[in-house]
Design a protein around this motif. Structure first.
Motif, PDB file in Angstrom:
ATOM      1  N   LEU A   3      25.706  52.183  31.756  1.00  0.00           N
ATOM      2  CA  LEU A   3      27.271  52.237  30.085  1.00  0.00           C
ATOM      3  C   LEU A   3      28.094  51.993  30.912  1.00  0.00           C
ATOM      4  N   LEU A   4      28.544  52.334  32.330  1.00  0.00           N
ATOM      5  CA  LEU A   4      29.799  51.335  32.888  1.00  0.00           C
ATOM      6  C   LEU A   4      29.386  49.857  32.866  1.00  0.00           C
ATOM      7  N   GLU A   5      27.958  49.574  33.273  1.00  0.00           N
ATOM      8  CA  GLU A   5      27.794  48.039  33.318  1.00  0.00           C
ATOM      9  C   GLU A   5      27.606  47.289  31.855  1.00  0.00           C
ATOM     10  N   LYS A   8      31.094  46.574  30.506  1.00  0.00           N
ATOM     11  CA  LYS A   8      32.156  45.577  31.877  1.00  0.00           C
ATOM     12  C   LYS A   8      32.922  46.520  32.520  1.00  0.00           C
ATOM     13  N   CYS A   9      32.578  47.780  32.962  1.00  0.00           N
ATOM     14  CA  CYS A   9      33.622  47.981  33.810  1.00  0.00           C
ATOM     15  C   CYS A   9      33.898  47.736  35.294  1.00  0.00           C
ATOM     16  N   PHE A  10      32.512  47.271  35.856  1.00  0.00           N
ATOM     17  CA  PHE A  10      32.773  47.228  36.864  1.00  0.00           C
ATOM     18  C   PHE A  10      33.328  45.515  37.487  1.00  0.00           C
ATOM     19  N   LYS A  11      33.262  45.789  36.163  1.00  0.00           N
ATOM     20  CA  LYS A  11      33.850  43.614  36.155  1.00  0.00           C
ATOM     21  C   LYS A  11      35.913  44.378  37.196  1.00  0.00           C
ATOM     22  N   CYS A  12      36.262  44.835  36.789  1.00  0.00           N
ATOM     23  CA  CYS A  12      37.426  45.352  37.542  1.00  0.00           C
ATOM     24  C   CYS A  12      37.342  47.395  38.193  1.00  0.00           C
ATOM     25  N   HIS A  13      36.861  47.622  38.222  1.00  0.00           N
ATOM     26  CA  HIS A  13      36.203  48.531  38.845  1.00  0.00           C
ATOM     27  C   HIS A  13      34.545  48.700  40.408  1.00  0.00           C
ATOM     28  N   SER A  14      34.756  49.402  41.000  1.00  0.00           N
ATOM     29  CA  SER A  14      33.461  49.451  42.067  1.00  0.00           C
ATOM     30  C   SER A  14      33.915  51.311  42.375  1.00  0.00           C
ATOM     31  N   LYS A  19      39.279  46.795  43.384  1.00  0.00           N
ATOM     32  CA  LYS A  19      39.422  45.341  42.446  1.00  0.00           C
ATOM     33  C   LYS A  19      40.543  45.635  41.912  1.00  0.00           C
ATOM     34  N   ASP A  20      40.430  45.171  40.561  1.00  0.00           N
ATOM     35  CA  ASP A  20      41.755  44.944  39.681  1.00  0.00           C
ATOM     36  C   ASP A  20      42.106  46.723  39.383  1.00  0.00           C
ATOM     37  N   GLY A  21      41.154  47.531  39.382  1.00  0.00           N
ATOM     38  CA  GLY A  21      41.520  48.932  38.934  1.00  0.00           C
ATOM     39  C   GLY A  21      41.144  50.075  40.206  1.00  0.00           C
ATOM     40  N   PRO A  22      41.446  51.099  40.224  1.00  0.00           N
ATOM     41  CA  PRO A  22      41.634  51.885  41.428  1.00  0.00           C
ATOM     42  C   PRO A  22      39.659  52.150  41.376  1.00  0.00           C
ATOM     43  N   ALA A  23      39.130  52.116  43.042  1.00  0.00           N
ATOM     44  CA  ALA A  23      37.642  52.594  42.689  1.00  0.00           C
ATOM     45  C   ALA A  23      37.365  54.078  42.463  1.00  0.00           C
ATOM     46  N   ALA A  29      38.953  61.745  44.446  1.00  0.00           N
ATOM     47  CA  ALA A  29      40.179  62.180  44.474  1.00  0.00           C
ATOM     48  C   ALA A  29      41.188  62.481  44.145  1.00  0.00           C
ATOM     49  N   LYS A  30      42.033  61.505  43.048  1.00  0.00           N
ATOM     50  CA  LYS A  30      43.193  61.287  41.709  1.00  0.00           C
ATOM     51  C   LYS A  30      43.191  63.144  42.243  1.00  0.00           C
ATOM     52  N   TYR A  31      41.686  63.176  41.188  1.00  0.00           N
ATOM     53  CA  TYR A  31      41.548  64.289  40.572  1.00  0.00           C
ATOM     54  C   TYR A  31      41.429  65.699  40.774  1.00  0.00           C
ATOM     55  N   LYS A  32      40.458  65.429  41.998  1.00  0.00           N
ATOM     56  CA  LYS A  32      40.287  65.979  41.882  1.00  0.00           C
ATOM     57  C   LYS A  32      40.899  68.100  42.157  1.00  0.00           C
ATOM     58  N   LYS A  43      39.115  60.720  27.501  1.00  0.00           N
ATOM     59  CA  LYS A  43      40.461  59.571  26.041  1.00  0.00           C
ATOM     60  C   LYS A  43      41.125  58.198  27.110  1.00  0.00           C
ATOM     61  N   HIS A  44      40.717  58.242  28.170  1.00  0.00           N
ATOM     62  CA  HIS A  44      41.066  56.951  29.100  1.00  0.00           C
ATOM     63  C   HIS A  44      40.143  56.475  28.942  1.00  0.00           C
ATOM     64  N   VAL A  45      38.430  56.111  28.835  1.00  0.00           N
ATOM     65  CA  VAL A  45      37.540  56.355  28.783  1.00  0.00           C
ATOM     66  C   VAL A  45      37.439  55.539  27.395  1.00  0.00           C
ATOM     67  N   THR A  46      37.890  56.490  26.863  1.00  0.00           N
ATOM     68  CA  THR A  46      37.573  56.388  24.302  1.00  0.00           C
ATOM     69  C   THR A  46      38.556  55.433  23.889  1.00  0.00           C
ATOM     70  N   GLU A  57      49.246  42.117  31.740  1.00  0.00           N
ATOM     71  CA  GLU A  57      48.827  42.272  30.780  1.00  0.00           C
ATOM     72  C   GLU A  57      47.642  42.396  30.592  1.00  0.00           C
ATOM     73  N   GLU A  58      46.584  44.049  30.381  1.00  0.00           N
ATOM     74  CA  GLU A  58      45.172  43.340  30.520  1.00  0.00           C
ATOM     75  C   GLU A  58      44.849  44.269  29.677  1.00  0.00           C
ATOM     76  N   ASP A  59      43.661  44.353  28.736  1.00  0.00           N
ATOM     77  CA  ASP A  59      43.123  44.960  27.877  1.00  0.00           C
ATOM     78  C   ASP A  59      42.481  46.078  29.265  1.00  0.00           C
ATOM     79  N   HIS A  60      42.633  47.835  28.908  1.00  0.00           N
ATOM     80  CA  HIS A  60      41.759  48.004  29.646  1.00  0.00           C
ATOM     81  C   HIS A  60      40.358  48.241  28.674  1.00  0.00           C
ATOM     82  N   GLY A  61      39.273  48.263  28.917  1.00  0.00           N
ATOM     83  CA  GLY A  61      37.924  48.569  28.578  1.00  0.00           C
ATOM     84  C   GLY A  61      38.091  49.637  27.638  1.00  0.00           C
TER      85      GLY A  61
HETATM   86  C1  HEC Z   1      40.113  44.052  33.513  1.00  0.00           C
HETATM   87  C2  HEC Z   1      40.167  44.989  33.973  1.00  0.00           C
HETATM   88  C3  HEC Z   1      39.503  46.697  33.622  1.00  0.00           C
HETATM   89  C4  HEC Z   1      38.465  46.783  32.930  1.00  0.00           C
HETATM   90  C5  HEC Z   1      37.627  46.058  31.838  1.00  0.00           C
HETATM   91  C6  HEC Z   1      38.421  47.928  33.366  1.00  0.00           C
HETATM   92  N1  HEC Z   1      39.243  49.154  33.858  1.00  0.00           N
HETATM   93 FE1  HEC Z   1      39.150  50.533  34.266  1.00  0.00          FE
HETATM   94  N2  HEC Z   1      41.659  50.346  35.450  1.00  0.00           N
HETATM   95  C7  HEC Z   1      41.732  48.946  35.397  1.00  0.00           C
HETATM   96  C8  HEC Z   1      43.084  49.590  36.011  1.00  0.00           C
HETATM   97  C9  HEC Z   1      43.770  47.617  36.730  1.00  0.00           C
HETATM   98  C10 HEC Z   1      44.064  51.585  36.271  1.00  0.00           C
HETATM   99  C11 HEC Z   1      44.070  51.639  36.801  1.00  0.00           C
HETATM  100  C12 HEC Z   1      45.673  51.569  35.853  1.00  0.00           C
HETATM  101  C13 HEC Z   1      47.186  52.699  36.257  1.00  0.00           C
HETATM  102  O1  HEC Z   1      46.485  53.779  37.031  1.00  0.00           O
HETATM  103  O2  HEC Z   1      47.647  52.880  35.345  1.00  0.00           O
HETATM  104  C14 HEC Z   1      42.362  51.465  35.680  1.00  0.00           C
HETATM  105  C15 HEC Z   1      42.129  52.658  35.710  1.00  0.00           C
HETATM  106  C16 HEC Z   1      40.683  53.762  35.885  1.00  0.00           C
HETATM  107  C17 HEC Z   1      40.187  54.812  35.705  1.00  0.00           C
HETATM  108  C18 HEC Z   1      41.272  56.096  35.808  1.00  0.00           C
HETATM  109  C19 HEC Z   1      42.458  56.555  34.755  1.00  0.00           C
HETATM  110  C20 HEC Z   1      43.333  57.010  36.287  1.00  0.00           C
HETATM  111  O3  HEC Z   1      44.365  57.871  34.691  1.00  0.00           O
HETATM  112  O4  HEC Z   1      43.681  57.404  36.688  1.00  0.00           O
HETATM  113  C21 HEC Z   1      39.485  54.997  35.332  1.00  0.00           C
HETATM  114  C22 HEC Z   1      38.756  56.391  35.466  1.00  0.00           C
HETATM  115  C23 HEC Z   1      38.949  54.163  34.483  1.00  0.00           C
HETATM  116  N3  HEC Z   1      39.796  52.908  34.710  1.00  0.00           N
HETATM  117  C24 HEC Z   1      37.649  53.488  33.736  1.00  0.00           C
HETATM  118  C25 HEC Z   1      37.115  52.590  33.536  1.00  0.00           C
HETATM  119  C26 HEC Z   1      35.741  52.704  32.365  1.00  0.00           C
HETATM  120  C27 HEC Z   1      34.846  54.005  31.824  1.00  0.00           C
HETATM  121  C28 HEC Z   1      36.399  51.388  32.196  1.00  0.00           C
HETATM  122  C29 HEC Z   1      34.584  50.412  30.915  1.00  0.00           C
HETATM  123  C30 HEC Z   1      35.145  50.913  29.927  1.00  0.00           C
HETATM  124  C31 HEC Z   1      36.677  50.583  33.201  1.00  0.00           C
HETATM  125  N4  HEC Z   1      37.664  51.573  33.500  1.00  0.00           N
HETATM  126  C32 HEC Z   1      37.082  48.866  32.642  1.00  0.00           C
HETATM  127  C33 HEC Z   1      41.338  48.277  35.263  1.00  0.00           C
HETATM  128  C34 HEC Z   1      40.363  47.804  34.613  1.00  0.00           C
END
Ligand code: HEC
Length: 81
Positions: A3-5, A8-14, A19-23, A29-32, A43-46, A57-61
């Protein structure tokens, strides 16, 4: 995981490298131990939001599915990294 693949979540996360986003390990660990973790991450993922990457600024998926069970599963997967 697939689902993550798909979303496109792995574009920014691993799972364990920043990567661009936190691992997801860092996220877990942060939410433990935080009771609101599931609700917040759900909420964040939906809901699409904006994030700043290197000052730009980029759109968070958001995941494309609306099945509550699958979203719950996904959030729990992240939290258990
Ligand atoms: C354009 C790059 C990008 C994409 C694509 C992306 N993310 Fe992120 N994500 C980020 C960044 C940057 C942050 C850190 C944001 C912050 O701390 O304000 C983040 C934060 C998060 C967090 C942590 C939120 C928190 O409150 O700490 C989660 C969970 C997450 N992303 C899940 C996902 C999921 C699931 C997807 C796919 C639907 C996704 N991300 C796609 C860049 C991305």
């Amino acid at each position: 995981m697939a689902l993550l693949e798909d979303s496109k979540c792995f574009k920014c996360h691993s799972v364990d490298k920043k990567k661009d986003g936190p691992a997801y390990k860092e996220v877990a660990a942060k939410y433990k131990g935080k009771p609101e973790a599931e609700a917040k991450l759900t909420k964040h993922v939906t809901q699409p939001s904006k994030v700043k990457i290197d000052g730009v600024e980029e759109d968070h998926g958001a995941v494309k599915i609306r099945s509550e069970a699958r979203i719950k599963n996904l959030v729990q997967w992240i939290l258990s990294r």
